[in-house]
Design a protein around this motif. Structure first.
Motif, PDB file in Angstrom:
ATOM      1  N   TRP A 695       0.833  -1.201   0.000  1.00 36.79           N
ATOM      2  CA  TRP A 695       0.000   0.000   0.000  1.00 36.79           C
ATOM      3  C   TRP A 695       0.869   1.252   0.000  1.00 36.79           C
ATOM      4  N   ILE A 696       1.880   1.234   0.888  1.00 38.71           N
ATOM      5  CA  ILE A 696       2.726   2.427   0.999  1.00 38.71           C
ATOM      6  C   ILE A 696       3.452   2.662  -0.330  1.00 38.71           C
ATOM      7  N   LEU A 697       3.874   1.566  -0.952  1.00 34.86           N
ATOM      8  CA  LEU A 697       4.596   1.714  -2.218  1.00 34.86           C
ATOM      9  C   LEU A 697       3.657   1.991  -3.386  1.00 34.86           C
ATOM     10  N   GLY A 698       2.343   1.921  -3.088  1.00 37.05           N
ATOM     11  CA  GLY A 698       1.377   2.271  -4.135  1.00 37.05           C
ATOM     12  C   GLY A 698       1.237   1.217  -5.222  1.00 37.05           C
ATOM     13  N   LEU A 699       1.449  -0.043  -4.845  1.00 35.16           N
ATOM     14  CA  LEU A 699       1.221  -1.090  -5.859  1.00 35.16           C
ATOM     15  C   LEU A 699      -0.261  -1.430  -5.890  1.00 35.16           C
ATOM     16  N   LYS A 700      -0.816  -1.564  -7.087  1.00 36.36           N
ATOM     17  CA  LYS A 700      -2.250  -1.850  -7.208  1.00 36.36           C
ATOM     18  C   LYS A 700      -2.431  -3.159  -7.978  1.00 36.36           C
ATOM     19  N   PRO A 701      -3.494  -3.898  -7.644  1.00 38.91           N
ATOM     20  CA  PRO A 701      -3.663  -5.179  -8.342  1.00 38.91           C
ATOM     21  C   PRO A 701      -4.080  -4.988  -9.795  1.00 38.91           C
ATOM     22  N   GLY A 702      -3.560  -5.873 -10.619  1.00 39.87           N
ATOM     23  CA  GLY A 702      -3.950  -5.850 -12.029  1.00 39.87           C
ATOM     24  C   GLY A 702      -4.592  -7.182 -12.382  1.00 39.87           C
ATOM     25  N   VAL A 703      -4.560  -7.487 -13.660  1.00 38.79           N
ATOM     26  CA  VAL A 703      -5.228  -8.720 -14.114  1.00 38.79           C
ATOM     27  C   VAL A 703      -4.630  -9.934 -13.426  1.00 38.79           C
ATOM     28  N   GLY A 704      -5.502 -10.874 -13.030  1.00 41.18           N
ATOM     29  CA  GLY A 704      -5.015 -12.104 -12.423  1.00 41.18           C
ATOM     30  C   GLY A 704      -4.508 -11.910 -11.017  1.00 41.18           C
ATOM     31  N   LEU A 735       6.581 -10.756  -5.329  1.00 43.19           N
ATOM     32  CA  LEU A 735       5.275 -10.932  -4.685  1.00 43.19           C
ATOM     33  C   LEU A 735       4.451 -11.960  -5.459  1.00 43.19           C
ATOM     34  N   SER A 736       4.450 -11.792  -6.766  1.00 47.97           N
ATOM     35  CA  SER A 736       3.672 -12.730  -7.571  1.00 47.97           C
ATOM     36  C   SER A 736       4.256 -14.124  -7.455  1.00 47.97           C
ATOM     37  N   ARG A 737       5.591 -14.179  -7.511  1.00 51.21           N
ATOM     38  CA  ARG A 737       6.224 -15.492  -7.443  1.00 51.21           C
ATOM     39  C   ARG A 737       5.940 -16.139  -6.104  1.00 51.21           C
ATOM     40  N   LEU A 738       5.854 -15.293  -5.092  1.00 55.05           N
ATOM     41  CA  LEU A 738       5.568 -15.815  -3.750  1.00 55.05           C
ATOM     42  C   LEU A 738       4.249 -16.573  -3.781  1.00 55.05           C
ATOM     43  N   PHE A 739       3.248 -15.971  -4.420  1.00 61.54           N
ATOM     44  CA  PHE A 739       1.955 -16.653  -4.412  1.00 61.54           C
ATOM     45  C   PHE A 739       1.950 -17.799  -5.415  1.00 61.54           C
ATOM     46  N   ALA A 781      -6.700  -9.671  -4.163  1.00 58.31           N
ATOM     47  CA  ALA A 781      -5.896  -9.958  -5.350  1.00 58.31           C
ATOM     48  C   ALA A 781      -5.057 -11.213  -5.129  1.00 58.31           C
ATOM     49  N   LYS A 782      -4.537 -11.336  -3.916  1.00 52.27           N
ATOM     50  CA  LYS A 782      -3.656 -12.475  -3.670  1.00 52.27           C
ATOM     51  C   LYS A 782      -4.441 -13.757  -3.476  1.00 52.27           C
ATOM     52  N   LEU A 783      -5.644 -13.635  -2.964  1.00 49.61           N
ATOM     53  CA  LEU A 783      -6.492 -14.837  -2.895  1.00 49.61           C
ATOM     54  C   LEU A 783      -6.694 -15.356  -4.315  1.00 49.61           C
ATOM     55  N   LEU A 784      -6.934 -14.417  -5.193  1.00 49.94           N
ATOM     56  CA  LEU A 784      -7.143 -14.788  -6.587  1.00 49.94           C
ATOM     57  C   LEU A 784      -5.892 -15.465  -7.131  1.00 49.94           C
ATOM     58  N   GLU A 785      -4.748 -14.817  -6.866  1.00 46.36           N
ATOM     59  CA  GLU A 785      -3.512 -15.352  -7.431  1.00 46.36           C
ATOM     60  C   GLU A 785      -3.230 -16.745  -6.882  1.00 46.36           C
TER      61      GLU A 785
END
Length: 1704
Positions: A695-704, A735-739, A781-785
């Motif tokens: 949130w602090i870094l301002g990352l927002k979820p995208g597709v998938g 982050l994505s790889r983590l999920f 977003a991460k539940l989705l991922e």
């Protein structure tokens, strides 16, 4: 070359001889005894060499003698000689030719030399050679040799000292090596050890072998010496230092641990001597406190001495390392001491060496494990391992907190400029003083102003000490700043590394063993060694607090990236290890530490603070110092890399992230990525932290669900430095790889991850309540991922995952949150369906339903955006996976069909798109059991009221569906029947009844019934357009595809579908609102015929009734085979009747049309004969679907493949035409009579005139209606004629009469009425006549009993005939004549009945023509009735409404009479015609002498035409009546004669003008009358008295007439004077005169007896009148008169007697 080879021996002998010779030479002068000994020695050697083969052995035997000269030489103390001798002795030794005795002598000699201080180095060399080359030196000799070396060590000469020290070390080693070698030799020989007698004699070495004994004695004495006691064995020692002693002890212990471990005696020494010694020597160090004044204490405290202390620590290290198992208790003491040395009050050097010692321990994890097992895991024992770790922790803390007393380096600023206050923040963070840029940053720790540099102290994993190796230093060295810290830091890291790698290795080995065991014994459970796990857990439990305290502090203080990395790595490995061992609290603690370090300082994150609170509640302290996780200090020495918004519900200021935060974040990601499987519940901590960082870094979820850098939506925008900007994609990627890596987690861990994400999501939702701020979508977003990467085992996480998204997220008031929830659910479902599962979804029905279920659940969410998303995804699923949905269809269809009217148009439109796609593309792929659902869903779209076009199009879809059923009938039937069997089986097993709609019907038929029922519902929709479309479709499908239904199913179709529909429509229509509808919404204008609900419903009623009737018509054969066809027929007729009697013209007319249809005016086409006509008969346009439909043009009904074939293929049997003889059986008379009754009731009710006054009149049936009604009769009659009775005929008559009497409303009249002048019938009148025509034709060919009906038909027709003069009344209604009606007023207009009446008359004539001779016609006096009826127009003549009427009447009368009179004459005797004659006479009379005057405008031509008609009548009389006078009543003949008489006399009125009279006198008519009269006077063929009577009558009439004419003529002639008489009168008189002459002729010819006397009298009476005429002036008259008078001569006879005459 070896020392024992012949060459070597030879060389040895030579050398010895040479040595002896040299010795003898040297001693020749000064020492003769020596010279002699030398010479004898030479001889001795030669002798030995000569006598012995084994020269060396012999030499050794005699070695004492051989050595003797050399020893004596050494005794001379002459340097040159001594050196020579020592060299020679060494040579002997090296060839091992020295015996024990000789060795003793040699040692003694060396001892003397030593005491004299001669050749010290040579001595040491000789001793060394002696001891190393062989083992002959033992016991006292050996001890003497060793003492000799020690003594030389303490000389004044430095070189000697050092050499001696080295020699001592070597000698000590040799002693122990000999023992080891000895043990090797005796290995395997088991000796009976004598019983040990405790420790009564500490010198009890009797059990030891020689070398061992030596070693024992040596070691024991070393201990004595270090302890400053006298030695037992090393006799002759003069002095000894402790440092040297400790060094020797250390080397022995370090080099020969086996000796001590294998021999009890040695172990005993260790325990009894070494350990107490060490402890005693440690005492000054323990008691000493730095800075306490020695004066205050009563006894002076001995100060710690660096060399001894350091050596003691080295010994302790060795003891612990090698003899830990022997010295458990002692080691506990040592370790506790070691921990104490780390105290802050101890001198700096002491702490440094202690830390180094501790470091040595830390690199030996197995040792640490043993500590843990021996102390920490025992009750009542010091927790040594824990204390070591805690001590290290405290030590590090103390370095930051305690000022460095006694540390010179801290006082004098070192060259690095660390004192300048600008320590190490060269990165230029805030608070840097003026730091010159050229300074390279030194790695360091900085905490609350304390700055400690970090140096490289040792390679990781090895404890290379600096100060423990300073054996040459006597004074304590000065320790550079940061050294202790650096060692402690390394120790910590090595400790963590060692423990974790050791435990992980063992864990891995255990897992491998478990795997092997499972492979070998798949049926058994693997039982691991519980002990190992306990130790591991204890180790971790013991050390984690201290480690965490120290590492957290260091992490906070670290300013060096590498150091930070190492600390984080340590924390990470510990967390992972705790996780693997299932130690939740420490795991969470380490993770919390990493999490805290990742976030900005003092960042409020509830998960972490609550966790920290948990830890502090288990607070622990080390030696009074609390080891709380120290809260982070100021961040002045950190580089800021990002500024962002904190994730809170209340807006706050910004927070900063430093490079270290980012580094920690990466570690956290790494932890989650690599060790996710062991995180368990701490996923919550990790994810919460990541969420905040993201949130602090301002990352927002995208597709998938992947996070991408995006701008924060509100607040002071996130500021990122370029450093972090380049990191962001990497972080987002990790982050994505983590999920993604969650796919490698086991099921339990995966559940932990999901739960953590769910609770995170709940928190985010809490925050998003009540404000429209951008919510944190991290969790969703991460539940989705996570879901997407774990598709292969989606089952285990599906429920928690989708459950959370559905129940919580999708229902959330914040639209962004909601939207993502829906996005996640739908993306997961789509991915789940697209994933190639194993087994594939098609075979795994349960999984497929599981995947689709959430889609259905979304229907329960009321938010439109969610439903929109849901429907869009359904569309996508259909487009991509539609073919494979299989058992999932009911769910999908359920979703599409879950529409409600309150949902708004766009949703319904999207849902409908889905449905259209299903119907166009997927019907063949879905299980047939779902087809019914498709029908229901399509129906529900028809019923929704948001969007009319969709309703209409959905009806089109229903048509397409029905078409599909039709085409795929066979396949669908098979599949459904299979399914049905399975269900039945289930039902039987569970003992329930099978419950499905329309149950008894077969399943395929049920499908149709559902379709029909749906369409039926739509047929009563409130919207007229929908009703219309649905009705058309319903009837078309039944018509087109009904053939597929089984016969019993038709029963349901008729009763449950069609009649039910009719009932509903009838009810709705009769109750519909009559209010005018202003406009159809918007600007649509509504036609006046549809501007009330009632009128709109009327249309529906019409359609429905027509449809049902059509089905009854086209499916008659099929329906008649049902048991209750008659009841159905009755019901249908009832409906038709109620519709026909409804007060709506449209409905009533249509009802009759339907009636006509079901009566099948033509016989129904058989399907098997002419299938295509079935469609033609429907009468529906081929394209039914509303043009608005989005699904493209509708399909024409007729298909390219032969419909006939298909129909016959399915249901061949049912379609065959009935066998020939059975037609009549099918056309059951009961049905037709039922229809007749309906018709009769309808007719009676609709034509019954109103009884009350006209004002109340509300409804008068229309002409088309009546026409249709009447038109039905002929068809109906065909079927009931067999039993059609007079009674029925009367009923019919009433209706026909009523129908014809009904007036028309004036506004309709122009369309129905012909103009008055045209003689055209209205269609109603045509129909009435047709009905009667049908009847009479039927009677004509029918049996005798039917013919009694003729009179009734005549009666009816004659009744109509009267209308020409007397129009009928309709109740008491005022009707205007058609010519007077004003079209624009609502008046009732009587029809022009003339044409109708005239046509009726024509019919009568025709009919009479055919039936005149019928008994019934005769008996019922039909002829009389006809004449009677005709009297009216005949009498009225010119007064008739239409001139044609009376003309027709006349011609008809003539025709009828020409047929009827012969019949009447025939039956004269029966008296059946008696009453007819007067009637006829009156008719003639009324017509020929009418009372009505011709109209003034009648032209002469017209008049003459009319006269010709009169003439025809007279001719008829003359041809048809008078000739047969004898068969005719006399009165009648008299009447006729009188009439002729009257006609032949001109009866003129004087008012006529000359010209007119000429014509109007009907001259022609009179003439004919006269001729007729005359004709009958000629009658001489009297065959019957009757005929004579007619003649007489005629004669008397004629004579009377002539008399009258003549008289009038004479009179007129006289009156007219000069004037000539009218032409007409002249003609008449001429005619009379001619007639008289003719009469005279005939009288002459007649037999006198034939002529009545009366006649004669009349004839003679004429004569005078004739004579009178002679005066006339007309020449024509004169000539005629002449002819008339001539015959009279014949009468001129004389008279005869009267009597005779009178008697005759």
């Amino acid at each position: 070359m070896s020392t024992s080879s012949p060459e070597a021996v030879k060389k040895l002998l030579e050398n010895m001889q040479t040595d002896l010779r040299s010795l003898s030479m040297e001693c020749k002068k000064k020492f003769p005894p020596v010279k002699e000994a030398a010479e004898s020695g030479i001889v001795k050697i030669k002798t030995i060499a000569a006598r012995n083969t084994d020269i060396l052995a012999a030499l050794k035997e005699n070695s004492s003698e051989v050595v003797q000269p050399f020893l004596m030489g050494c005794g001379t103390k002459e340097p040159k000689i001594t050196q020579l001798c020592l060299a020679a002795i060494q040579r002997l030794m090296s060839h091992e030719v020295v015996s024990e005795a000789a060795a003793g002598n040699i040692i003694n000699m060396l001892w003397q030399l030593m005491e004299n201080g001669l050749e010290e180095l040579k001595l040491l060399q000789t001793v060394l050679v002696l001891l190393t080359t062989n083992t002959v030196v033992h016991d006292e000799v050996l001890s003497k040799a060793i003492v000799l070396c020690f003594r030389l060590h303490f000389t004044k000469d430095n070189i000697t000292n050092n050499t001696a020290a080295a020699t001592v070390r070597q000698v000590v080693t040799v002693v122990f090596e000999r023992m080891v070698a000895e043990d090797e030799r005796f290995k395997g020989i088991v000796e009976q050890a004598p019983p040990v007698q405790g420790n009564t004699n500490r010198r009890s070495v009797s059990t030891l072998r020689p070398s061992a004994k030596d070693a024992y004695m040596l070691f024991q004495d070393l201990c004595q010496l270090v302890n400053a006691d006298a030695p037992y064995w090393l006799v002759g020692m003069t002095e000894m230092t402790r440092t040297f002693g400790l060094e020797l002890l250390e080397s022995v212990l370090n080099d020969f641990p086996g000796v001590f471990l294998q021999h009890q005696e040695f172990s005993f020494l260790l325990k009894e001597r070494v350990c107490p010694l060490v402890i005693k020597l440690f005492s000054p160090n323990i008691k000493f406190r730095q800075g306490s004044s020695s004066a205050a204490s009563p006894a002076p405290v001995e100060k710690p001495y660096f060399p001894i202390c350091m050596r003691l620590l080295r010994v302790v290290s060795v003891l612990i390392k090698h003899f830990y198992s022997l010295l458990v208790t002692e080691c506990e003491i040592f370790l506790s001491l070691l921990v104490k040395f780390l105290d802050g009050e101890k001198p700096q050097w002491l702490r440094a060496v202690a830390v180094e010692s501790v470091h040595r321990l830390c690199v030996q994890p197995h040792l640490l494990r043993s500590f843990c097992q021996s102390y920490d895991m025992k009750q009542h024992s010091t927790k040594v391992f824990r204390d070591i770790v805690n001590a290290l922790g405290s030590f590090i803390q103390s370095l930051f907190i305690v000022p460095n007393v006694g540390n010179t380096a801290a006082v004098n600023a070192p060259a690095g400029g660390s004192g300048s206050g600008a320590q190490g923040t060269a990165q230029g963070g805030p608070g840097t003083g003026g730091v010159s840029g050229n300074l390279t940053t030194q790695a360091a720790f900085e905490y609350r102003g304390t700055w400690i540099p970090l140096m490289t102290v040792s390679v990781q994993g090895s404890a290379k000490a600096t100060y423990l190796e300073m054996l040459d230093k006597v004074e304590p060295p000065s320790i550079p700043e940061g050294y202790a810290m650096s060692v402690a830091f390394s120790a910590l890291l090595d400790l963590v590394r060692g423990i974790t790698s050791m435990i992980e290795r063992e864990l891995a080995a255990e897992e491998e063993a478990a795997a092997e065991f499972r492979e070998a014994h798949p049926d058994q459970e693997w039982q691991p060694q519980p002990g190992a796990h306990l130790v591991w857990e204890e180790m971790v439990s013991a050390c984690w607090c201290g480690l965490l305290a120290a590492l957290s502090l260091l992490l906070d203080a670290s300013t060096d990236e590498t150091a930070t990395e190492n600390i984080l790595k340590a924390e990470l490995t510990m967390a992972s290890l705790c996780g693997r061992l299932g130690l939740v609290t420490p795991r969470d603690a380490f993770i919390t530490a990493i999490c805290k370090a990742s976030l900005p300082p003092h960042y409020a994150l509830t998960v972490l603070s609550s966790n920290a609170a948990n830890l502090s509640s288990k607070a622990y302290s080390i030696q009074g110092q609390s080891v709380q996780i120290i809260s982070p200090s100021s961040e002045s020495h950190q580089q800021v890399v990002a500024v962002g918004q904190p994730l809170t519900s209340q807006p706050q200021g910004t927070v900063v992230l430093t490079a270290k935060n980012i580094q920690c974040m990466r570690t956290l990601l790494n932890l989650a990525h690599c060790h996710g499987a062991v995180l368990g519940t701490s996923w919550q901590l990790v994810l919460a932290t990541l969420q905040h960082l993201v949130w602090i870094l301002g990352l927002k979820p995208g597709v998938g669900g992947a996070l991408k850098p995006g701008r924060a939506v509100e607040g002071p925008s996130t500021v990122l430095t370029t450093a972090v900007m380049t990191d962001l994609p990497i972080i987002s990627n990790i982050l994505s790889r983590l999920f993604e890596s969650s796919q490698y987690l086991d099921d339990v861990s995966l559940h932990h991850l999901i739960n953590a994400l769910c609770s995170l999501s709940l928190e985010a939702m809490e925050m998003a309540y009540g404000n429209n701020k951008e919510p944190s979508l991290f969790a969703v977003a991460k539940l989705l991922e996570t879901g997407l990467v774990n598709m292969d085992r989606i089952e285990i996480l599906w429920r928690p995952l989708t459950g959370h998204l559905l129940e919580k997220v999708c229902q959330h008031p914040n639209s962004r949150m909601r939207e993502w929830g829906a996005e996640a659910v739908t993306a997961l479902i789509k991915a789940g369906l697209a994933y190639k599962h194993d087994p594939p979804l098609a075979q795994n029905q349960r999984l497929q339903l599981l995947l689709l279920n959430p889609l259905k659940e979304l229907s329960n969410v009321f938010h439109a955006d969610i439903r929109q998303k849901q429907l869009e995804s359904v569309l996508q699923i259909l487009q991509s996976q539609g073919d494979g949905l299989g058992p999932g269809w009911p769910l999908v269809l359920g979703v599409i069909g879950a529409i409600r009217n309150d949902q708004g148009e766009s949703l319904i439109r999207t849902a409908f798109q889905c449905l259209q796609l299903v119907v166009t593309d997927f019907l063949p792929t879905m299980p047939c059991t779902c087809l019914q659902i498709v029908v229901d869903v399509a129906g529900s779209f028809g019923l929704q009221n948001q969007e009319l076009n969709i309703s209409l199009t959905s009806i089109g879809l229903l048509w397409n569906i029905s078409d599909y059923f039709f085409q795929r009938g066979e396949a669908i039937t098979k599949e459904l029947e299979r399914e049905e069997e399975a269900l039945q089986k289930q039902a039987q097993e569970s003992g329930e009844t099978l419950n499905r709609p329309f149950h008894p019907a077969p399943p395929f038929d049920c499908l149709w019934l559902c379709l029909y029922a749906k369409l039926g519902e739509l047929c009563v929709d409130p919207r007229p357009a929908v009703r219309k479309s649905a009705g058309q479709t319903l009837f078309s499908t039944i018509a087109a595809h009904g053939t597929l239904l089984q016969q019993p199913t038709w029963h349901i179709v008729v009763w449950k579908v069609l009649f039910h529909l009719l009932d509903c429509v009838r009810t709705s229509s009769t109750t519909a609102d009559k209010e005018k509808i202003e406009s159809g919404g918007g600007n649509i204008l509504i036609h006046h015929s549809r501007d009330t609900a009632e009128k709109q419903w009327a249309e529906t009623w019409v359609l429905t009734l027509a449809g049902v009737a059509r089905i009854f018509n086209t499916r008659r054969y099929l329906l008649q085979q049902l048991g209750d066809f008659f009841e159905a027929w009755e019901v249908l007729l009832n409906h038709i009747q109620s519709a026909a009697l409804s007060k709506n013209n449209e409905v009533s007319l249509a009802a009759l049309k339907s009636f006509q249809e079901i009566l099948q005016i033509v016989t129904p086409v058989r399907d098997s004969d002419k299938a295509s006509d079935a469609f033609a008969a429907i009468g529906v346009p081929p394209v039914l679907i509303d043009p608005l439909s989005a699904s493209g043009p509708g399909r024409p009904l007729v298909r390219s493949d032969s419909l006939v074939e298909r129909l016959t293929r399915y249901n061949g049997a049912e379609l065959q035409a009935p066998p020939p003889g059975e037609e009549s059986a099918l056309e059951d008379s009961a049905l037709w009579w039922s229809a007749w009754n309906t018709w009769y009731r309808t007719g009676t009710d609709s034509t019954r005139p109103p009884s009350g006054p006209t004002e109340k009149l509300s409804f008068i049936p229309s002409q088309p209606f009546l026409t249709a009604l009447i038109q039905i009769f002929p068809a109906l009659y065909q079927h009931i004629k067999a039993n059609f009775s007079m009674e029925d005929l009367k009923k019919l008559g009433v209706i026909l009469h009523g129908a014809v009497s009904v007036p028309i409303s004036s506004d309709a009249s122009p369309f129905i009425l012909p103009s008055y002048t045209e003689a055209v019938l209205t269609s109603l009148q045509e129909a009435v006549l047709t009905s009667l025509d049908v009847l009479q034709k039927a009677i004509c060919v029918g049996p005798e009993n039917l013919q009694v009906m003729y009179p009734a038909i005549f009666e009816q027709l004659l009744l109509f005939m009267e209308f020409s003069c007397k129009p009928p009344q309709y109740g008491r209604m005022e009707t205007k004549h058609v010519a007077n009606a004003k079209y624009n007023q609502a008046e009732w207009v009587a029809l022009n009945y003339v044409p109708f009446a005239e046509r009726s008359l024509e019919v009568v004539v025709d009919l009479y023509h055919k039936t005149a001779c019928h008994k019934a016609v005769i008996n019922e006096k039909v002829l009389q009735n006809i004449i009677k009826t005709l009297r009216m127009p005949l009498g009225l003549k010119y007064a008739c409404p239409s001139e044609s009427t009376w003309k027709l009447a006349v011609s008809s009368l003539l025709k009828v009479l020409s047929i009827g009179l012969p019949v009447a004459r025939q039956h004269a005797s029966s008296g059946k015609f008696d009453t007819m004659w007067p009637e006829l006479a009156n008719a003639f009379e009324d017509f020929l002498f009418t009372k009505s005057t011709p109209p003034d405008n009648l032209s002469i031509q017209e008049f003459q035409k009319n006269e010709a008609i009169d003439v025809e009548v007279v001719q008829l009389i003359s041809t048809e009546i008078l000739p047969f006078a004898n068969f005719i009543p006399k009165d009648f003949v008299g009447q006729i004669m009188a009439m002729l008489n009257r006609g032949s006399i001109h009866s003129q009125s004087p008012s006529f003008t000359e010209a007119e009279i000429d014509v109007r006198m009907r001259e022609e008519f009179s003439k004919v009358c006269f001729e007729t009269l005359l004709q009958f006077s000629f009658s001489n063929k009297v065959s019957t008295p009757q005929e004579g009577y007619i003649s007489r009558m005629a004669l008397s009439v004629l004579l009377k007439r002539s008399q009258d004419v003549l008289r009038r003529y004479v009179e007129d002639e006289r009156l007219s004077g000069r004037c000539p008489l009218p032409r007409q009168q002249v003609t008449e008189i001429i005619f009379v005169l001619k007639a008289i002459s003719t009469l005279m002729d005939s009288l002459k010819k007649t037999q006198p007896e034939n002529v009545d006397g009366n006649t004669w009298a009349q004839v003679i009476a004429l004569y005078p009148t004739l004579v009178e005429c002679i005066t006339c002036s007309s020449s024509e008259v004169s000539s005629a008169l002449k002819e008339a008078l001539g015959p009279f001569k014949d009468f001129m006879q004389p008279p005869v007697s009267r009597v005779q005459n009178g008697e005759s």
